[in-house]
Design a protein around this motif. Structure first.
Motif, PDB file in Angstrom:
ATOM      1  N   SER A 112      -9.688   6.124  -9.667  1.00  0.00           N
ATOM      2  CA  SER A 112      -9.474   6.785  -8.372  1.00  0.00           C
ATOM      3  C   SER A 112     -10.057   8.191  -8.383  1.00  0.00           C
ATOM      4  CB  SER A 112      -7.981   6.842  -8.033  1.00  0.00           C
ATOM      5  OG  SER A 112      -7.289   7.646  -8.968  1.00  0.00           O
TER       6      SER A 112
ATOM      7  N   ARG B 121      -1.776  -0.691  -8.489  1.00  0.00           N
ATOM      8  CA  ARG B 121      -2.677  -1.520  -7.681  1.00  0.00           C
ATOM      9  C   ARG B 121      -2.816  -2.908  -8.273  1.00  0.00           C
ATOM     10  NH1 ARG B 121      -7.661   2.604  -7.143  1.00  0.00           N
ATOM     11  NH2 ARG B 121      -7.141   2.835  -9.352  1.00  0.00           N
TER      12      ARG B 121
ATOM     13  N   HIS C  95       0.844   5.216   4.854  1.00  0.00           N
ATOM     14  CA  HIS C  95       1.891   5.995   5.501  1.00  0.00           C
ATOM     15  C   HIS C  95       1.520   6.355   6.940  1.00  0.00           C
ATOM     16  CE1 HIS C  95       3.549   6.384   1.454  1.00  0.00           C
ATOM     17  NE2 HIS C  95       4.657   6.817   2.005  1.00  0.00           N
TER      18      HIS C  95
ATOM     19  N   SER D   3      -8.604  10.715   4.882  1.00  0.00           N
ATOM     20  CA  SER D   3      -7.572  11.058   3.899  1.00  0.00           C
ATOM     21  C   SER D   3      -8.096  12.021   2.834  1.00  0.00           C
ATOM     22  CB  SER D   3      -7.001   9.796   3.250  1.00  0.00           C
ATOM     23  OG  SER D   3      -8.022   9.023   2.662  1.00  0.00           O
TER      24      SER D   3
ATOM     25  N   GLN E 151      -1.694   9.626   3.540  1.00  0.00           N
ATOM     26  CA  GLN E 151      -2.391   8.465   2.995  1.00  0.00           C
ATOM     27  C   GLN E 151      -2.420   7.336   4.015  1.00  0.00           C
ATOM     28  OE1 GLN E 151      -3.989   8.741   0.108  1.00  0.00           O
ATOM     29  NE2 GLN E 151      -3.165  10.825  -0.051  1.00  0.00           N
TER      30      GLN E 151
ATOM     31  N   PHE F  54      -4.583   8.401  -8.001  1.00  0.00           N
ATOM     32  CA  PHE F  54      -3.906   7.109  -8.121  1.00  0.00           C
ATOM     33  C   PHE F  54      -4.290   6.380  -9.405  1.00  0.00           C
ATOM     34  CE2 PHE F  54      -3.854   7.903  -3.488  1.00  0.00           C
ATOM     35  CZ  PHE F  54      -2.473   7.896  -3.325  1.00  0.00           C
TER      36      PHE F  54
ATOM     37  N   GLN G 294       0.826  -1.203   0.000  1.00  0.00           N
ATOM     38  CA  GLN G 294       0.000   0.000   0.000  1.00  0.00           C
ATOM     39  C   GLN G 294       0.864   1.258   0.000  1.00  0.00           C
ATOM     40  OE1 GLN G 294      -2.859   0.171   3.209  1.00  0.00           O
ATOM     41  NE2 GLN G 294      -3.860   1.989   2.399  1.00  0.00           N
ATOM     42  N   ILE G 295       1.953   1.252   0.750  1.00  0.00           N
ATOM     43  CA  ILE G 295       2.851   2.408   0.797  1.00  0.00           C
ATOM     44  C   ILE G 295       3.479   2.647  -0.576  1.00  0.00           C
ATOM     45  CG2 ILE G 295       5.052   3.230   1.732  1.00  0.00           C
ATOM     46  CD1 ILE G 295       4.211   1.904   4.397  1.00  0.00           C
TER      47      ILE G 295
ATOM     48  N   GLU H  45       0.952   4.268  -2.736  1.00  0.00           N
ATOM     49  CA  GLU H  45       0.757   5.665  -2.352  1.00  0.00           C
ATOM     50  C   GLU H  45       1.899   6.561  -2.834  1.00  0.00           C
ATOM     51  OE1 GLU H  45      -1.835   4.575   1.662  1.00  0.00           O
ATOM     52  OE2 GLU H  45       0.184   5.403   1.873  1.00  0.00           O
ATOM     53  N   ARG H  46       3.068   5.972  -3.001  1.00  0.00           N
ATOM     54  CA  ARG H  46       4.208   6.733  -3.532  1.00  0.00           C
ATOM     55  C   ARG H  46       4.268   6.674  -5.058  1.00  0.00           C
ATOM     56  NH1 ARG H  46       9.399   6.153   0.584  1.00  0.00           N
ATOM     57  NH2 ARG H  46       8.200   6.543   2.488  1.00  0.00           N
ATOM     58  N   HIS H  47       3.276   6.037  -5.673  1.00  0.00           N
ATOM     59  CA  HIS H  47       3.195   5.928  -7.138  1.00  0.00           C
ATOM     60  C   HIS H  47       4.344   5.101  -7.708  1.00  0.00           C
ATOM     61  CE1 HIS H  47       0.040   8.999  -7.042  1.00  0.00           C
ATOM     62  NE2 HIS H  47       0.803   9.632  -6.179  1.00  0.00           N
TER      63      HIS H  47
ATOM     64  N   ILE I 195       1.514  12.857   0.456  1.00  0.00           N
ATOM     65  CA  ILE I 195       1.828  11.423   0.479  1.00  0.00           C
ATOM     66  C   ILE I 195       1.660  10.851   1.879  1.00  0.00           C
ATOM     67  CG2 ILE I 195       3.625   9.700   0.054  1.00  0.00           C
ATOM     68  CD1 ILE I 195       2.676  11.010  -2.490  1.00  0.00           C
TER      69      ILE I 195
END
Length: 360
Positions: free
Chosen positions: A212, A93, A321, A283, A318, A208, A83-84, A87-89, A315
């Motif tokens: 999204s 997914r 994080h 978030s 999220q 995302f 997931q982290i 979230e950092r691209h 970031i």
């Protein structure tokens, strides 16, 4: 490098060297590549996928650009770690749901990533903070050239690079920019912009990617055409469209300050107050509040030195994080408390907004 070392180290998008751009938060280019003579991931057996993964990861990890980075099979990551990275691209997914035979290689500074056995054998990605297409293209082109010296990519003289999805045939390039467009959202012009961008052959997605939400008024805009044009032509076309959107956003900001300053500054002031005093923030709400603070920075109501903080918090607020920072697994209600605590602590050090400069 181990996964926790990478998570705890500064990245292109979370360190203090944040983008100086008022509108473009991040530039990214992705190339899809497949090995000749091997079934695509959707058709390969698990044993074949593992063989392909091992071959690809070994070749990628040996590149000078990936020295001292992270190379790891996806199945060894836990859900929070994945997931982290999303979230950092850094990963998609879709890669998170891969059951076997997938892997990732990430450079030490987290600007270069290669996903193995996602939809294609290789998804090569380079990202940079700000509006830096030339730098990103030069980097990813060098990566692709180096890999092609060691690997035989599936290529057709008429169709170009072959890919699992027909929409990626040809150059197999996806170039995109993550854009902060709060004034277009506030002035209800975003729908018109999306329609115009779609007509120009571009896609507009949320924070995302596909499916999204555009939390924090952040949109990803990318090319849709990969066949029939060179990489340079595709990037040049996208660059022109993005410059037009930047102009539209800046014009919308100027109109809001000129015609509805009290409405705009009230939004920014309330955002600052909630971030300093809120005790429950999900978030989505946190992203929208941070978006208004970043707009305030662009308008001069906050010091430009606060830009790096806001870009980092986009970031770090999220869910993954938040849990990593608190060293545990927490349900959404608990995360809302932790997120608000963190933002209160950060914004306790941010001076009050000064609206006199922006009002002029």
């Amino acid at each position: 490098m181990k996964i926790n070392e990478l998570i705890d180290s500064p990245s292109e998008l979370t360190d203090t060297a944040a983008s100086k751009s008022a509108v473009v938060l991040m530039t990214r280019i992705r190339l899809a590549r497949n090995l000749a003579g091997h079934p695509f991931p959707g058709w390969a057996r698990d044993t074949q996928k593992r063989d392909i993964r091992d071959q690809c990861m070994q070749a990628v990890a040996a590149l000078p650009q990936m020295k001292r980075g992270l190379a790891i099979p996806v199945e060894t990551l836990d859900e929070l770690q994945k997931q982290i990275l999303v979230e950092r691209h850094l990963i998609s997914r879709e890669l998170c749901h891969a059951k076997a035979g997938s892997g990732i290689v990430i450079s030490k500074d987290q600007s270069c990533v290669v996903m193995v056995n996602e939809e294609d054998h290789l998804r090569i990605q380079v990202l940079r903070a700000g509006f830096q297409f030339k730098k990103v293209w030069n980097t990813i082109n060098a990566l692709d050239t180096d890999l092609e010296e060691h690997m035989d990519f599936a290529f057709s003289p008429t169709l170009g690079y072959l890919s699992a999805c027909p929409t990626n045939l040809g150059t197999a390039i996806r170039a995109s920019a993550m854009m902060h467009l709060p004034a277009l959202v506030i002035s209800a012009q975003m729908e018109k912009v999306v329609r115009a961008v779609n007509q120009l052959g571009m896609a507009v997605r949320g924070l995302f990617g596909e499916g999204s939400d555009a939390s924090g008024s952040i949109f990803q805009i990318s090319n849709q055409t990969t066949l029939g044009e060179s990489e340079e032509e595709i990037i040049k076309h996208l660059h022109g469209v993005l410059n037009t959107i930047i102009e539209q956003e800046l014009n919308a900001r100027e109109r809001l300050v000129g015609t509805e300053p009290n409405k705009l500054f009230d939004k920014i002031g309330r955002a600052y107050g909630i971030l300093q005093n809120g005790h429950l923030l999900n978030s989505g709400e946190a992203m929208n509040l941070l978006s208004l603070i970043r707009l305030g920075i662009d308008l001069g109501t906050f010091a430009d030195t606060q830009r790096a903080l806001v870009d980092r918090l986009f970031i770090e607020c999220q869910p993954g994080h938040v849990q990593h920072a608190a060293k545990g697994a927490f349900d959404p209600a608990q995360r809302d408390v932790l997120r608000a605590d963190r933002l209160r602590s950060e914004f306790a050090k941010v001076p009050s907004p000064d609206f006199t400069h922006a009002a002029k």
